[in-house]
Scaffold this motif. Sequence first.
Motif, PDB file in Angstrom:
ATOM      1  N   LEU A 165      -6.261  19.082 -27.883  1.00 41.95           N
ATOM      2  CA  LEU A 165      -6.604  19.620 -29.200  1.00 41.95           C
ATOM      3  C   LEU A 165      -7.532  18.681 -29.952  1.00 41.95           C
ATOM      4  N   SER A 166      -7.308  17.369 -29.807  1.00 39.15           N
ATOM      5  CA  SER A 166      -8.159  16.398 -30.501  1.00 39.15           C
ATOM      6  C   SER A 166      -9.590  16.434 -29.976  1.00 39.15           C
ATOM      7  N   LEU A 167      -9.776  16.938 -28.735  1.00 38.24           N
ATOM      8  CA  LEU A 167     -11.108  17.041 -28.140  1.00 38.24           C
ATOM      9  C   LEU A 167     -11.741  18.404 -28.369  1.00 38.24           C
ATOM     10  N   GLY A 168     -11.065  19.252 -29.145  1.00 40.71           N
ATOM     11  CA  GLY A 168     -11.668  20.523 -29.513  1.00 40.71           C
ATOM     12  C   GLY A 168     -11.112  21.741 -28.824  1.00 40.71           C
ATOM     13  N   ALA A 169     -10.125  21.598 -27.971  1.00 41.96           N
ATOM     14  CA  ALA A 169      -9.521  22.762 -27.320  1.00 41.96           C
ATOM     15  C   ALA A 169      -8.795  23.610 -28.356  1.00 41.96           C
ATOM     16  N   THR A 170      -8.695  24.892 -28.090  1.00 42.67           N
ATOM     17  CA  THR A 170      -7.937  25.787 -28.954  1.00 42.67           C
ATOM     18  C   THR A 170      -6.534  25.971 -28.376  1.00 42.67           C
ATOM     19  N   PRO A 171      -5.551  26.303 -29.230  1.00 41.58           N
ATOM     20  CA  PRO A 171      -4.198  26.535 -28.706  1.00 41.58           C
ATOM     21  C   PRO A 171      -4.157  27.595 -27.615  1.00 41.58           C
TER      22      PRO A 171
END
Length: 469
Positions: A165-171
């Motif tokens: 998530l911190s690298l931009g992934a979505t849930p």
Amino acid sequence: MSAAPDPVATEVSLGPRIVSRHALTPTQRDIWAAQRLHPTTPLANMGKRHRIAGDLDPDLLAAAFDAVVAASPVLRSVFASDERRVFAEPPRTTEIVACDLDDLDRWCDDRIATPIDVTGCCYDSALLRHADDDWTWWLDLHHLVTDAWSSAVVFGATATAYERLSLGATPAELDAEALGIVDLADVVVEPDSDDPAAQRRAAAWAADAERWGETQPFGPYGPRGPRTTEVDRLPVPVEASALRSALGARYRSVSEEFSLLGVLAAVVGALAARAEGRTSMSVGIPVHHRTGRRAPRVVGPLMEIVPLRFELCADDTFATLIERVQIALIDVLKRARPGERPPGDVDVVVNVLNARYGAFAGLPAHTEWMRSGHVEPGHVLRLQAYDYGDDLHVEADVQRALSDAGWQRALPGHVGRLLAAAIGEPDRPIGEIGLLTDDDLAALAGLNPPIEPGGARRDVAAHEPVSYT
């Protein structure tokens, strides 16, 4: 003609949507039955607190744990009417609260003492802020949805989700495959009673039960008190480095965990032989079923307690006894399969927890196991060893009913004496090993009259009748 009145708007409240139902596994049935008998007692709370140091984003951790729950049907489960029902969405999210470090122990003690209501949610997650760079993640999972290994899987998956998530992934991108987890229902199948191999295993378990007979209640300290769920968690004195050396040399076997399990089971048997005159012993050992490609990544309780039975001989040394226990242990593990519960009850459990914790998403973290002070009332002793990255610990959860005279608190010292002998004097007859601690001797000195000059003194086993004239 008057106009018809406007319809009155009625608010409709919809409950959580249930997407699947599952029968309980044998382990879950046992846990569920015990919890229903003691609904106000935290029998099966499996709490951990993870101290995390550094620049942690609290909202991101909450979102990461939500993603793990969303990807894990067993964590989205509730229990009712002897079945497991899976919600479509996570039933609860992580609290974020301020907590002074001086209040941390009290906060955790209060929380672990609160039973989890599994009819609404099977976990309790909170992030406690002590300072901008000092946090504690509290995660208490009910035993119905986890075991010791699984709790570490959840911790690791949450750290993975946090990093992604911190690298931009979505849930939505963080499904079970992305997080490296496997659902319990994907690996636990109903045993096939027509399978010839399963039939042979069942016959072997039944033959064992017939050979050994009913389990003799563990009672090294005389009459028991009234049965209770309350236990005292007591540390067992042990020289960890010396124990590890013995496990890697004299008692080396399949793995360090396997070797330690055999040693601890033998020590409990030696205590029963010395204090009760036992000629055989039966202890419960948790079989974790974590071999293979997928099982190590399962979220859920794969563990099952099976009986380990072995003989106790009058001329045993720890070298001979531990070898006999290890042979019996290998036989048990070769036969154990998920869902194939062997017959036989046990009131002593020996457990080596081989779960591993480490840093959280690159941030230093230290994990502590929090105990509720309660266990299933049929277990009068749980002897447990674990290493969460700092050192090897051996602890005893001793039921307060083990002795109606309060002697149960002496058990860790006696176990520690025997464990030290197993390490340092493996070839000495167990019957010659001094069992009493300095505290025991001082207590006895106050009870006995002094020996007159020229008087005789005779040392006997604790189970032999003694009379003084």
